[in-house]
Design a protein around this motif. Structure first.
Motif, PDB file in Angstrom:
ATOM      1  N   THR A 139      -0.995   0.182  -5.846  1.00  0.00           N
ATOM      2  CA  THR A 139      -1.499  -0.719  -6.893  1.00  0.00           C
ATOM      3  C   THR A 139      -2.737  -1.461  -6.406  1.00  0.00           C
ATOM      4  N   GLU A 196      -5.324   8.592 -12.277  1.00  0.00           N
ATOM      5  CA  GLU A 196      -4.168   9.419 -11.888  1.00  0.00           C
ATOM      6  C   GLU A 196      -4.358  10.866 -12.342  1.00  0.00           C
ATOM      7  N   ASN A 201     -10.810  -0.270  -9.640  1.00  0.00           N
ATOM      8  CA  ASN A 201     -11.076  -0.877 -10.938  1.00  0.00           C
ATOM      9  C   ASN A 201     -12.217  -1.891 -10.831  1.00  0.00           C
ATOM     10  N   LYS A 218      -6.217   3.183 -14.849  1.00  0.00           N
ATOM     11  CA  LYS A 218      -5.266   3.720 -13.872  1.00  0.00           C
ATOM     12  C   LYS A 218      -4.789   5.112 -14.289  1.00  0.00           C
ATOM     13  N   TYR A 259      -5.747   0.846  -6.594  1.00  0.00           N
ATOM     14  CA  TYR A 259      -6.209   1.012  -7.972  1.00  0.00           C
ATOM     15  C   TYR A 259      -7.009  -0.211  -8.423  1.00  0.00           C
TER      16      TYR A 259
END
Length: 224
Positions: free
Chosen positions: A32, A64, A39, A60, A35
């Motif tokens: 997380t 993926e 971001n 996300k 990501y």
């Protein structure tokens, strides 16, 4: 002599610094925290991209799909276990549409609710291929059938230090090991990015794609 010594010291420092940066292709889910780091890079360094227009959860999902795809290549640049850069490439541009079909309606709704009408119009231009109106058939074939560097970002505090150039060259070297790819294209409307691709990586101009309200300039580089 003093000036030459300073230049030599600077070159040694840059070379040593570059050794602290690592290029990795990602083929497994990220944490997380990772990501969130990517971001942040997308929002800050690629603010005009379609991806930057999406919400955090959709970004996300997009990443993926990119990571799992056999037709997309997702790379990160790491420095001291921190992600400071990323790149997304497609085996051919068509995969940038085909691979994301499972979330295309979510993307469209997100853009509509965010009032990103210009982005939606540009997507329609791309999907209809009207954006290739000013490009010859020969060059269209090149663009359609070649590796495409879709997104690239380096944290701004590491820019103009040779990190981006090294990152891209490492990616291309890695991709060439297992793929029979002869050329790569990239598109941008940013003057600084244009200079980077031309002067640092030896890309050359082959045409432009229509966009609202600033056209994309298309560059090509031979990999062989």
């Amino acid at each position: 002599r003093k000036r030459n010594s300073i230049k030599r010291i600077k070159k040694i420092w840059i070379k040593k610094m570059l050794n602290d940066f690592f290029t990795k292709e990602i083929k497994f889910p990220l944490s997380t925290e990772n990501y969130l780091s990517i971001n942040k890079l997308i929002k800050e360094e690629n603010p005009d991209s379609i991806l930057a227009s999406l919400n955090k959860n959709l970004i996300k999902e997009y990443l993926e799909i990119s990571i799992k795809s056999e037709n997309l290549f997702f790379y990160i640049c790491e420095h001291k276990n921190e992600i400071v850069g990323y790149a997304l490439l497609a085996r051919q541009p068509l995969f940038l549409i085909r691979e994301f079909k499972p979330i295309k309606y979510y993307i469209l709704l997100n853009l509509l609710f965010s009032f990103k009408l210009k982005t939606i119009m540009n997507i329609l231009l791309s999907m209809s291929k009207i954006d290739l109106f000013f490009i010859s058939k020969e060059k269209k074939d090149i663009i359609d059938k070649t590796l495409n560097l879709n997104l690239l970002a380096i944290d701004r505090k590491f820019q103009s230090k040779g990190i981006g150039k090294g990152f891209v060259l490492n990616i291309l070297e890695d991709i060439k090991k297992n793929n029979n790819l002869e050329t790569i294209t990239v598109e941008t409307f940013d003057k600084r990015a244009e200079s980077f691709y031309k002067s640092k990586l030896n890309f050359y101009y082959i045409g432009k794609k229509l966009r609202f309200f600033k056209n994309l300039i298309v560059y090509k580089k031979n990999l062989l």
